[in-house]
Motif scaffolding. Structure first.
Motif, mmCIF file in Angstrom:
data_model
loop_
_atom_site.group_PDB
_atom_site.id
_atom_site.type_symbol
_atom_site.label_atom_id
_atom_site.label_comp_id
_atom_site.label_asym_id
_atom_site.label_seq_id
_atom_site.Cartn_x
_atom_site.Cartn_y
_atom_site.Cartn_z
ATOM 1 N N GLU A 155 0.826 -1.207 0.000
ATOM 2 C CA GLU A 155 0.000 0.000 0.000
ATOM 3 C C GLU A 155 0.860 1.256 0.000
ATOM 4 N N GLY A 156 1.978 1.212 0.721
ATOM 5 C CA GLY A 156 2.871 2.369 0.735
ATOM 6 C C GLY A 156 3.448 2.645 -0.639
ATOM 7 N N ILE A 157 3.885 1.588 -1.323
ATOM 8 C CA ILE A 157 4.437 1.744 -2.675
ATOM 9 C C ILE A 157 3.361 2.172 -3.662
ATOM 10 N N ARG A 158 2.175 1.564 -3.532
ATOM 11 C CA ARG A 158 1.073 1.905 -4.443
ATOM 12 C C ARG A 158 0.631 3.351 -4.265
ATOM 13 N N THR A 159 0.628 3.825 -3.028
ATOM 14 C CA THR A 159 0.148 5.175 -2.734
ATOM 15 C C THR A 159 1.180 6.244 -3.080
ATOM 16 N N GLN A 160 2.451 6.005 -2.723
ATOM 17 C CA GLN A 160 3.470 7.040 -2.866
ATOM 18 C C GLN A 160 4.409 6.835 -4.054
ATOM 19 N N PHE B 181 10.517 4.525 -0.557
ATOM 20 C CA PHE B 181 11.781 4.061 0.012
ATOM 21 C C PHE B 181 12.736 5.207 0.323
ATOM 22 N N LYS B 182 12.454 6.380 -0.195
ATOM 23 C CA LYS B 182 13.265 7.551 0.132
ATOM 24 C C LYS B 182 13.187 7.868 1.614
ATOM 25 N N HIS B 183 12.031 7.585 2.207
ATOM 26 C CA HIS B 183 11.858 7.866 3.635
ATOM 27 C C HIS B 183 12.685 6.923 4.505
ATOM 28 N N PHE B 184 13.180 5.841 3.914
ATOM 29 C CA PHE B 184 14.051 4.931 4.657
ATOM 30 C C PHE B 184 15.450 5.531 4.834
ATOM 31 N N MET B 185 15.739 6.565 4.056
ATOM 32 C CA MET B 185 17.085 7.136 4.046
ATOM 33 C C MET B 185 17.303 8.206 5.112
ATOM 34 N N GLY B 186 16.245 8.646 5.761
ATOM 35 C CA GLY B 186 16.393 9.697 6.753
ATOM 36 C C GLY B 186 16.153 11.075 6.182
ATOM 37 N N PRO B 187 16.177 12.100 7.028
ATOM 38 C CA PRO B 187 15.842 13.464 6.583
ATOM 39 C C PRO B 187 16.913 14.124 5.718
ATOM 40 N N VAL B 188 18.170 13.714 5.859
ATOM 41 C CA VAL B 188 19.254 14.300 5.055
ATOM 42 C C VAL B 188 20.074 13.166 4.436
ATOM 43 N N MET C 293 20.774 5.388 8.503
ATOM 44 C CA MET C 293 19.332 5.238 8.655
ATOM 45 C C MET C 293 18.777 4.042 7.897
ATOM 46 N N LEU C 294 19.329 3.733 6.721
ATOM 47 C CA LEU C 294 18.785 2.645 5.905
ATOM 48 C C LEU C 294 18.814 1.301 6.628
ATOM 49 N N PRO C 295 19.960 0.869 7.170
ATOM 50 C CA PRO C 295 19.932 -0.419 7.892
ATOM 51 C C PRO C 295 19.059 -0.394 9.131
ATOM 52 N N VAL C 296 19.018 0.766 9.807
ATOM 53 C CA VAL C 296 18.167 0.883 10.994
ATOM 54 C C VAL C 296 16.694 0.710 10.616
ATOM 55 N N GLU C 297 16.273 1.365 9.525
ATOM 56 C CA GLU C 297 14.884 1.269 9.080
ATOM 57 C C GLU C 297 14.547 -0.155 8.627
ATOM 58 N N ILE C 298 15.476 -0.787 7.922
ATOM 59 C CA ILE C 298 15.226 -2.160 7.455
ATOM 60 C C ILE C 298 15.060 -3.106 8.635
ATOM 61 N N ILE C 299 15.960 -2.996 9.615
ATOM 62 C CA ILE C 299 15.865 -3.843 10.813
ATOM 63 C C ILE C 299 14.574 -3.552 11.564
ATOM 64 N N SER C 300 14.218 -2.269 11.638
ATOM 65 C CA SER C 300 12.994 -1.872 12.345
ATOM 66 C C SER C 300 11.757 -2.499 11.716
ATOM 67 N N ILE D 190 -0.039 0.489 8.564
ATOM 68 C CA ILE D 190 -0.569 0.942 7.274
ATOM 69 C C ILE D 190 -0.537 2.468 7.196
ATOM 70 N N HIS D 191 -0.937 3.116 8.276
ATOM 71 C CA HIS D 191 -0.920 4.583 8.315
ATOM 72 C C HIS D 191 0.489 5.109 8.109
ATOM 73 N N GLY D 192 1.471 4.479 8.745
ATOM 74 C CA GLY D 192 2.853 4.907 8.588
ATOM 75 C C GLY D 192 3.367 4.717 7.178
ATOM 76 N N ALA D 193 2.787 3.771 6.446
ATOM 77 C CA ALA D 193 3.234 3.507 5.081
ATOM 78 C C ALA D 193 2.596 4.425 4.054
ATOM 79 N N VAL D 194 1.337 4.771 4.248
ATOM 80 C CA VAL D 194 0.618 5.541 3.232
ATOM 81 C C VAL D 194 0.586 7.033 3.528
ATOM 82 N N VAL D 195 0.822 7.427 4.775
ATOM 83 C CA VAL D 195 0.845 8.843 5.139
ATOM 84 C C VAL D 195 2.153 9.107 5.870
ATOM 85 N N VAL D 196 3.132 9.609 5.146
ATOM 86 C CA VAL D 196 4.442 9.860 5.718
ATOM 87 C C VAL D 196 4.715 11.344 5.725
#
Length: 226
Positions: free
Chosen positions: A123-128, A134-141, A148-155, A216-222
């Motif tokens: 749903e996240g990929i379909r919506t955004q 996946f850009k949001h997996f990289m962090g704010p900068v 951030m990427l490995p942290v997000e993947i593990i999370s 789901i909310h975290g995936a479709v509304v970031v």
């Protein structure tokens, strides 16, 4: 431990996978029958089981919209409510002597967790879109991306373990608790333990459902500043 001593399904086949599969199908049939009865003769002023189902459904939507917003609460209600009913009845059936909770099997809870995991990513990929999601997996900068990427993947992968083991561990513990109580007082119905286990069955279904909504909310509304 021989499951045939404690489950009616074990009299047919003592294999534990068969027993879990049997109770999974039994729970699904019970839910379908109740849904059919509740919707067989719909009334403007509900009564009986229709009233119960409408109360539960409205309660789920009302609570969920306070957490994820009304649009998402209603849009993803079919998945979240289906999981809630499946988990609750899967938990509750194990309270009845002679039956076993399918949710006390890690294979069952793992499947539910994987369904939620793959669905919210889809749903996240379909919506955004793939890039933005996946850009949001990289962090704010950009320079934080290697961290951030490995942290997000593990999370995200830890959510599978969290969802499946939380439900499995709690229900397995509840089953052991009930077994001990029935061994201590086999001829006296332990009302208090049954009430506690029923509450726990409802609580675990509620937690799984709310986490489904949250993921789901975290995936479709970031948040763009995330």
């Amino acid at each position: 431990m021989d499951n045939r001593v404690f489950t009616f399904a074990g009299l047919i086949n003592g294999d534990h996978d068969f027993i879990i599969g049997f109770h999974t199908l039994l729970v699904a049939v019970i839910i379908l029958i109740l849904a059919r009865v509740a919707t067989h003769r719909m009334q403007v002023v509900p009564s009986g089981i229709q009233n119960v189902f409408e109360y539960v459904i409205s309660g789920i939507v009302s609570f969920a919209k306070d957490i994820v917003g009304e649009e998402i609460a209603r849009k993803y209600f079919p998945l979240a409510a289906t999981i809630a009913f499946l988990v609750f009845f899967g938990n509750a059936i194990g309270i009845i002597p002679g039956f076993e909770s399918p949710t006390s099997s890690w294979s069952f809870t793992l499947v539910l967790a994987l369904v939620v995991f793959f669905y919210y990513h889809f749903e996240g990929i379909r919506t955004q879109g793939v890039f933005k999601y996946f850009k949001h997996f990289m962090g704010p900068v950009w320079w934080l991306a290697p961290l951030m990427l490995p942290v997000e993947i593990i999370s995200h992968f830890s959510r599978i373990i969290s969802l499946s083991f939380r439900l499995f561990g709690n229900i397995k513990g509840d089953d052991m608790f009930l077994l001990v109580m029935l061994m201590l007082a086999p001829w006296v119905v332990p009302v208090a333990p049954f009430a506690i286990l029923t509450f726990m069955a409802l609580l675990q279904a509620f937690v799984f459902m709310i986490l489904t909504y949250v993921y789901i909310h975290g995936a479709v509304v970031v948040d763009e500043n995330h």
